[in-house]
Write a protein that holds these residues in place. Structure first.
Motif, PDB file in Angstrom:
ATOM      1  N   ALA A 222       0.824  -1.206   0.000  1.00 41.40           N
ATOM      2  CA  ALA A 222       0.000   0.000   0.000  1.00 41.40           C
ATOM      3  C   ALA A 222       0.860   1.260   0.000  1.00 41.40           C
ATOM      4  O   ALA A 222       0.561   2.225  -0.720  1.00 41.40           O
ATOM      5  CB  ALA A 222      -0.932  -0.004   1.208  1.00 41.40           C
ATOM      6  N   ARG A 223       1.949   1.254   0.791  1.00 42.78           N
ATOM      7  CA  ARG A 223       2.802   2.432   0.866  1.00 42.78           C
ATOM      8  C   ARG A 223       3.514   2.691  -0.461  1.00 42.78           C
ATOM      9  O   ARG A 223       3.592   3.836  -0.927  1.00 42.78           O
ATOM     10  CB  ARG A 223       3.832   2.259   1.986  1.00 42.78           C
ATOM     11  N   VAL A 224       4.040   1.633  -1.069  1.00 45.43           N
ATOM     12  CA  VAL A 224       4.731   1.789  -2.349  1.00 45.43           C
ATOM     13  C   VAL A 224       3.760   2.261  -3.431  1.00 45.43           C
ATOM     14  O   VAL A 224       4.069   3.152  -4.228  1.00 45.43           O
ATOM     15  CB  VAL A 224       5.410   0.470  -2.771  1.00 45.43           C
ATOM     16  N   ALA A 225       2.578   1.677  -3.462  1.00 47.61           N
ATOM     17  CA  ALA A 225       1.580   2.034  -4.480  1.00 47.61           C
ATOM     18  C   ALA A 225       1.179   3.502  -4.394  1.00 47.61           C
ATOM     19  O   ALA A 225       0.913   4.147  -5.412  1.00 47.61           O
ATOM     20  CB  ALA A 225       0.351   1.144  -4.342  1.00 47.61           C
ATOM     21  N   ALA A 226       1.164   4.047  -3.179  1.00 50.85           N
ATOM     22  CA  ALA A 226       0.666   5.408  -2.975  1.00 50.85           C
ATOM     23  C   ALA A 226       1.768   6.462  -2.903  1.00 50.85           C
ATOM     24  O   ALA A 226       1.468   7.655  -2.802  1.00 50.85           O
ATOM     25  CB  ALA A 226      -0.152   5.458  -1.687  1.00 50.85           C
ATOM     26  N   THR A 227       3.040   6.028  -2.988  1.00 48.62           N
ATOM     27  CA  THR A 227       4.145   6.964  -2.779  1.00 48.62           C
ATOM     28  C   THR A 227       5.048   7.066  -4.007  1.00 48.62           C
ATOM     29  O   THR A 227       5.805   6.119  -4.301  1.00 48.62           O
ATOM     30  CB  THR A 227       4.996   6.542  -1.562  1.00 48.62           C
ATOM     31  N   PRO A 228       4.994   8.183  -4.743  1.00 47.95           N
ATOM     32  CA  PRO A 228       5.895   8.349  -5.888  1.00 47.95           C
ATOM     33  C   PRO A 228       7.360   8.254  -5.446  1.00 47.95           C
ATOM     34  O   PRO A 228       7.757   8.838  -4.444  1.00 47.95           O
ATOM     35  CB  PRO A 228       5.566   9.765  -6.387  1.00 47.95           C
ATOM     36  N   GLY A 229       8.145   7.466  -6.168  1.00 47.73           N
ATOM     37  CA  GLY A 229       9.561   7.307  -5.850  1.00 47.73           C
ATOM     38  C   GLY A 229       9.854   6.197  -4.859  1.00 47.73           C
ATOM     39  O   GLY A 229      11.020   5.928  -4.544  1.00 47.73           O
ATOM     40  N   ALA A 230       8.816   5.517  -4.360  1.00 47.52           N
ATOM     41  CA  ALA A 230       9.034   4.474  -3.354  1.00 47.52           C
ATOM     42  C   ALA A 230       9.470   3.157  -3.995  1.00 47.52           C
ATOM     43  O   ALA A 230       9.146   2.852  -5.146  1.00 47.52           O
ATOM     44  CB  ALA A 230       7.754   4.261  -2.551  1.00 47.52           C
ATOM     45  N   ILE A 231      10.216   2.373  -3.226  1.00 51.11           N
ATOM     46  CA  ILE A 231      10.587   1.014  -3.612  1.00 51.11           C
ATOM     47  C   ILE A 231      10.506   0.144  -2.365  1.00 51.11           C
ATOM     48  O   ILE A 231      10.821   0.588  -1.249  1.00 51.11           O
ATOM     49  CB  ILE A 231      12.006   0.960  -4.224  1.00 51.11           C
ATOM     50  N   GLY A 232      10.043  -1.095  -2.542  1.00 54.11           N
ATOM     51  CA  GLY A 232       9.929  -1.995  -1.405  1.00 54.11           C
ATOM     52  C   GLY A 232      10.048  -3.436  -1.857  1.00 54.11           C
ATOM     53  O   GLY A 232       9.992  -3.734  -3.051  1.00 54.11           O
ATOM     54  N   TYR A 233      10.211  -4.352  -0.907  1.00 55.87           N
ATOM     55  CA  TYR A 233      10.285  -5.779  -1.232  1.00 55.87           C
ATOM     56  C   TYR A 233       9.089  -6.511  -0.615  1.00 55.87           C
ATOM     57  O   TYR A 233       8.697  -6.245   0.513  1.00 55.87           O
ATOM     58  CB  TYR A 233      11.606  -6.401  -0.759  1.00 55.87           C
ATOM     59  N   VAL A 234       8.498  -7.383  -1.414  1.00 55.14           N
ATOM     60  CA  VAL A 234       7.326  -8.153  -0.968  1.00 55.14           C
ATOM     61  C   VAL A 234       7.401  -9.570  -1.519  1.00 55.14           C
ATOM     62  O   VAL A 234       8.170  -9.848  -2.443  1.00 55.14           O
ATOM     63  CB  VAL A 234       6.001  -7.508  -1.438  1.00 55.14           C
ATOM     64  N   SER A 235       6.589 -10.432  -0.956  1.00 61.19           N
ATOM     65  CA  SER A 235       6.477 -11.794  -1.468  1.00 61.19           C
ATOM     66  C   SER A 235       5.919 -11.766  -2.888  1.00 61.19           C
ATOM     67  O   SER A 235       4.975 -11.027  -3.182  1.00 61.19           O
ATOM     68  CB  SER A 235       5.557 -12.612  -0.558  1.00 61.19           C
ATOM     69  N   LEU A 236       6.493 -12.553  -3.764  1.00 61.52           N
ATOM     70  CA  LEU A 236       6.092 -12.560  -5.174  1.00 61.52           C
ATOM     71  C   LEU A 236       4.604 -12.846  -5.357  1.00 61.52           C
ATOM     72  O   LEU A 236       3.949 -12.267  -6.230  1.00 61.52           O
ATOM     73  CB  LEU A 236       6.914 -13.603  -5.936  1.00 61.52           C
ATOM     74  N   ASP A 237       4.041 -13.726  -4.531  1.00 62.12           N
ATOM     75  CA  ASP A 237       2.656 -14.154  -4.742  1.00 62.12           C
ATOM     76  C   ASP A 237       1.624 -13.077  -4.427  1.00 62.12           C
ATOM     77  O   ASP A 237       0.447 -13.238  -4.761  1.00 62.12           O
ATOM     78  CB  ASP A 237       2.351 -15.427  -3.930  1.00 62.12           C
ATOM     79  N   VAL A 238       2.029 -11.958  -3.803  1.00 59.37           N
ATOM     80  CA  VAL A 238       1.050 -10.909  -3.478  1.00 59.37           C
ATOM     81  C   VAL A 238       1.082  -9.744  -4.464  1.00 59.37           C
ATOM     82  O   VAL A 238       0.259  -8.829  -4.378  1.00 59.37           O
ATOM     83  CB  VAL A 238       1.253 -10.357  -2.043  1.00 59.37           C
TER      84      VAL A 238
END
Length: 309
Positions: A222-238
């Motif tokens: 949610a944070r990455v989707a809503a924040t221009p310039g953001a990058i994050g790591y998540v589980s591939l299946d989500v």
């Protein structure tokens, strides 16, 4: 005259004899048919009883389990654990699967202390954890996807660039071929299995410069989707279309690439037990037997994960 009477009597006796013979054959045939029908009926009844008994025994065997299983740990494993739990309870109506998602470290601590049956960890177990008698049971393989906001122009990063982003060496997307805007580095909280696996693979332990440390996978998305310039790591299946997954060294984060070993970020999904599976309760052993069955494997694959070798 006497001869004619005698002949008539003899003829009558012969007719009676023939009639008697015919009647005997009919009675024999009828008796045989009756016997055959009775035997067929008996066989059918026996078969029916056997089938009913078999069905009854199968039903009893399928519903023989009762009680509850407790699991605690990785938030990245929530989708998998929930799907497996629902499928297992559907087959075993008297069983309850209780799960909490509080992070890999907390899950391993709980199973070590004996407060839960299974500790879910989205990373390999540490040697000190194994030394406490905790067994690493790998149930699936997951890829870690690097996600950015959908408007980000960068589609590929090298391993070195990714390291430089997270250790704070590179702080603007323009230095990576993108727009002139700050890089907002998003990560997970200390104790997260995803964070542990990410930092271990890239050798970034205690080196990451996070702008935000969030306590679950959904929050990172949610944070990455809503924040221009953001990058994050998540589980591939989500990963979904609210974010964009970038390639690493030109390799996309896909199941095929993870199996081939060409994608650098992957980790095991572990269901840790205190002692070997064979030492666990009948219910916990049945849980792992289900996971290793064809039905269990279908559930694992249905949530986008990879079966371990």
């Amino acid at each position: 005259m006497r001869k004619k009477i005698f002949a008539a009597v003899m003829a009558g006796m012969m007719l009676l004899s023939l009639a008697a013979c015919g009647s005997g054959k009919e009675e024999t045939t009828k008796a045989a048919d009756t016997t055959k029908t009775a035997e067929t009926t008996k066989t059918a009844e026996t078969t029916s009883k056997e089938e009913t008994t078999t069905k009854k025994e199968t039903t009893v065997a399928a519903s023989n389990l009762s009680g509850s299983i407790s699991l605690s740990g990785s938030t990245s494993m929530e989708k998998l654990v929930t799907a497996l739990g629902e499928a297992f309870m559907d087959e075993n109506k008297s069983v309850t699967v209780n799960s909490e998602f509080v992070g890999s470290g907390a899950g391993v601590e709980a199973v070590t202390a004996g407060t839960v049956d299974i500790g879910n960890s989205s990373r390999a177990l540490k040697e000190e954890e194994k030394a406490n008698g905790v067994i690493e049971n790998i149930v699936a393989i997951d890829g870690i996807a690097m996600v950015v906001d959908p408007e980000n122009a960068v589609t590929d990063l090298t391993k070195e660039q990714l390291i430089q982003i997270y250790d704070g060496t590179v702080t603007n997307w323009k230095d990576l071929g993108g727009s002139d805007m700050p890089i907002i580095v998003i990560g997970r909280e200390a104790g997260s299995g995803t964070r542990g696996a990410f930092e271990e693979i890239l050798k970034l332990e205690d080196k990451c410069q996070y702008a935000s440390e969030l306590d679950n996978t959904g929050a990172v998305m949610a944070r990455v989707a809503a924040t221009p310039g953001a990058i994050g790591y998540v589980s591939l299946d989500v990963v979904d279309d609210t974010v964009k997954a970038v390639s690493l060294d030109g390799v996309e984060p896909t199941e095929e690439n993870i199996k081939a070993g060409s994608y650098i970020l992957s980790r095991p999904f572990v269901m840790a037990t205190k002692g070997e599976i064979s030492e666990q309760s009948e219910l916990v052993q049945a849980w792992f037997a289900y996971i290793n069955s064809d039905a269990g494997k279908e559930v694992i694959q249905s949530v986008g994960l990879i079966l371990p070798d």
